[in-house]
Design a protein around this motif. Structure first.
Motif, PDB file in Angstrom:
ATOM      1  N   THR A  18       0.841  -1.203   0.000  1.00 49.20           N
ATOM      2  CA  THR A  18       0.000   0.000   0.000  1.00 49.20           C
ATOM      3  C   THR A  18       0.875   1.250   0.000  1.00 49.20           C
ATOM      4  N   THR A  19       1.949   1.228   0.764  1.00 48.14           N
ATOM      5  CA  THR A  19       2.895   2.346   0.798  1.00 48.14           C
ATOM      6  C   THR A  19       3.528   2.575  -0.564  1.00 48.14           C
ATOM      7  N   ILE A  20       3.939   1.495  -1.219  1.00 46.38           N
ATOM      8  CA  ILE A  20       4.587   1.610  -2.533  1.00 46.38           C
ATOM      9  C   ILE A  20       3.626   2.226  -3.547  1.00 46.38           C
ATOM     10  N   ILE A  21       2.388   1.777  -3.560  1.00 44.90           N
ATOM     11  CA  ILE A  21       1.399   2.343  -4.482  1.00 44.90           C
ATOM     12  C   ILE A  21       1.178   3.818  -4.169  1.00 44.90           C
ATOM     13  N   GLY A  22       1.021   4.161  -2.901  1.00 53.18           N
ATOM     14  CA  GLY A  22       0.810   5.551  -2.513  1.00 53.18           C
ATOM     15  C   GLY A  22       1.970   6.436  -2.917  1.00 53.18           C
ATOM     16  N   TRP A  23       3.180   5.934  -2.739  1.00 48.92           N
ATOM     17  CA  TRP A  23       4.363   6.701  -3.125  1.00 48.92           C
ATOM     18  C   TRP A  23       4.405   6.919  -4.635  1.00 48.92           C
ATOM     19  N   CYS A  24       4.141   5.869  -5.396  1.00 53.98           N
ATOM     20  CA  CYS A  24       4.150   6.000  -6.864  1.00 53.98           C
ATOM     21  C   CYS A  24       3.088   6.992  -7.331  1.00 53.98           C
ATOM     22  N   GLU A  25       1.988   7.060  -6.622  1.00 53.88           N
ATOM     23  CA  GLU A  25       0.945   8.034  -6.971  1.00 53.88           C
ATOM     24  C   GLU A  25       1.391   9.463  -6.657  1.00 53.88           C
ATOM     25  N   GLN A  26       2.262   9.639  -5.678  1.00 54.37           N
ATOM     26  CA  GLN A  26       2.738  10.976  -5.311  1.00 54.37           C
ATOM     27  C   GLN A  26       3.858  11.488  -6.213  1.00 54.37           C
ATOM     28  N   LEU A  27       4.515  10.580  -6.913  1.00 50.85           N
ATOM     29  CA  LEU A  27       5.628  10.983  -7.774  1.00 50.85           C
ATOM     30  C   LEU A  27       5.160  11.814  -8.955  1.00 50.85           C
ATOM     31  N   ASN A  28       6.028  12.714  -9.412  1.00 53.81           N
ATOM     32  CA  ASN A  28       5.777  13.415 -10.662  1.00 53.81           C
ATOM     33  C   ASN A  28       6.981  13.181 -11.580  1.00 53.81           C
ATOM     34  N   THR A  29       6.837  13.578 -12.814  1.00 46.93           N
ATOM     35  CA  THR A  29       7.868  13.293 -13.809  1.00 46.93           C
ATOM     36  C   THR A  29       9.225  13.864 -13.417  1.00 46.93           C
ATOM     37  N   SER A  30       9.251  15.058 -12.870  1.00 46.79           N
ATOM     38  CA  SER A  30      10.546  15.648 -12.499  1.00 46.79           C
ATOM     39  C   SER A  30      11.210  14.879 -11.352  1.00 46.79           C
ATOM     40  N   ASP A  31      10.420  14.252 -10.469  1.00 47.31           N
ATOM     41  CA  ASP A  31      10.994  13.427  -9.395  1.00 47.31           C
ATOM     42  C   ASP A  31      11.852  12.308  -9.962  1.00 47.31           C
ATOM     43  N   LEU A  32      11.431  11.764 -11.086  1.00 44.39           N
ATOM     44  CA  LEU A  32      12.105  10.606 -11.670  1.00 44.39           C
ATOM     45  C   LEU A  32      13.482  10.947 -12.222  1.00 44.39           C
ATOM     46  N   GLU A  33      13.742  12.213 -12.480  1.00 43.99           N
ATOM     47  CA  GLU A  33      15.024  12.644 -13.036  1.00 43.99           C
ATOM     48  C   GLU A  33      16.102  12.801 -11.960  1.00 43.99           C
ATOM     49  N   TYR A  34      15.708  12.730 -10.712  1.00 43.19           N
ATOM     50  CA  TYR A  34      16.629  12.919  -9.594  1.00 43.19           C
ATOM     51  C   TYR A  34      17.738  11.868  -9.615  1.00 43.19           C
ATOM     52  N   LYS A  35      18.953  12.309  -9.314  1.00 40.80           N
ATOM     53  CA  LYS A  35      20.109  11.405  -9.187  1.00 40.80           C
ATOM     54  C   LYS A  35      20.258  11.072  -7.700  1.00 40.80           C
ATOM     55  N   LEU A  36      19.975   9.830  -7.370  1.00 40.99           N
ATOM     56  CA  LEU A  36      20.003   9.389  -5.975  1.00 40.99           C
ATOM     57  C   LEU A  36      21.401   8.905  -5.607  1.00 40.99           C
ATOM     58  N   ALA A  37      21.958   9.491  -4.576  1.00 42.89           N
ATOM     59  CA  ALA A  37      23.239   9.043  -4.025  1.00 42.89           C
ATOM     60  C   ALA A  37      22.935   8.100  -2.860  1.00 42.89           C
ATOM     61  N   TYR A  38      23.587   6.953  -2.858  1.00 41.05           N
ATOM     62  CA  TYR A  38      23.356   5.969  -1.798  1.00 41.05           C
ATOM     63  C   TYR A  38      24.588   5.087  -1.651  1.00 41.05           C
ATOM     64  N   ARG A  39      24.571   4.275  -0.622  1.00 43.42           N
ATOM     65  CA  ARG A  39      25.614   3.265  -0.412  1.00 43.42           C
ATOM     66  C   ARG A  39      24.941   1.904  -0.374  1.00 43.42           C
ATOM     67  N   ASN A  40      25.544   0.940  -1.066  1.00 43.90           N
ATOM     68  CA  ASN A  40      24.982  -0.405  -1.049  1.00 43.90           C
ATOM     69  C   ASN A  40      25.307  -1.075   0.291  1.00 43.90           C
ATOM     70  N   MET A  41      24.912  -2.310   0.449  1.00 41.52           N
ATOM     71  CA  MET A  41      25.094  -3.005   1.725  1.00 41.52           C
ATOM     72  C   MET A  41      26.568  -3.258   2.049  1.00 41.52           C
ATOM     73  N   LYS A  42      27.436  -3.168   1.050  1.00 42.02           N
ATOM     74  CA  LYS A  42      28.878  -3.303   1.274  1.00 42.02           C
ATOM     75  C   LYS A  42      29.527  -1.958   1.575  1.00 42.02           C
ATOM     76  N   GLY A  43      28.720  -0.878   1.549  1.00 44.86           N
ATOM     77  CA  GLY A  43      29.234   0.446   1.823  1.00 44.86           C
ATOM     78  C   GLY A  43      29.760   1.180   0.605  1.00 44.86           C
ATOM     79  N   GLU A  44      29.617   0.593  -0.567  1.00 42.38           N
ATOM     80  CA  GLU A  44      30.106   1.216  -1.797  1.00 42.38           C
ATOM     81  C   GLU A  44      29.137   2.301  -2.255  1.00 42.38           C
TER      82      GLU A  44
END
Length: 175
Positions: free
Chosen positions: A102-128
């Motif tokens: 339900t959360t995933i569906i709600g989040w996808c409904e809140q997204l807009n096209t410009s949100d999808l262009e965002y460059k997400l910085a993150y670290r994987n489970m190995k810390g990379e």
């Protein structure tokens, strides 16, 4: 792309409903029996899918838009390992799966096209460290679920249980 991601969120929920309804026919000892799958048992596989979903959703929740649908995800403890068992109890796992879908569906409904262009910085489970396009990461997110649900449906099939039709085309509207 936005409509495709929303379709995938609905497909995710539909398939999880089918998968969990079928799995509920098995006794607890069969759900937890090691069958040699990547994550051992059916219960281990279902827990892994949830762990990975939470990890990715927590990363996605760092988007500057701070989508309210992900508020509860931000508050969740971070999983510590991909094989972590979040729930030994299938009923509790099922309830949390429904909430997460339900959360995933709600989040996808809140997204807009410009949100999808965002460059997400993150670290994987190995810390990379990595920086990748949100839309592409979301495709990975949904593809990962499908991959492991395929393993889960195989484990159910080996127990004589049929999940039924699993094709995405089933949810695509006719023109």
């Amino acid at each position: 792309m936005l409509e495709h991601l929303r379709l995938l969120s609905r497909y995710n929920q539909w398939m999880n409903d089918k998968l969990y309804s079928t799995a509920a026919q098995l006794p607890a000892d069969e759900l937890g029996r090691d069958r040699g799958a990547f994550f051992g048992s059916l219960l281990g596989t279902l827990n892994h899918i949830m762990v990975a979903d939470i990890i990715w959703l927590q990363r996605f929740s760092e988007h500057p838009a701070q989508h309210p649908a992900l508020d509860q995800i931000r508050a969740m403890p971070k999983p510590q390992a991909l094989a972590q068992t979040l729930f030994d109890d299938f009923t509790a796992l099922s309830a949390e799966r429904r909430n997460l879908d339900t959360t995933i569906i709600g989040w996808c409904e809140q997204l807009n096209t410009s949100d999808l262009e965002y460059k997400l910085a993150y670290r994987n489970m190995k810390g990379e460290a990595a920086v990748k396009n949100l839309a592409s990461l979301m495709l990975h997110f949904f593809n990962h679920q499908t991959h492991h649900r395929g393993q889960a449906t195989t484990l159910l099939s080996q127990q004589g249980l049929d999940v039924g039709v699993t094709d995405l085309v089933t949810l695509i509207a006719s023109e």
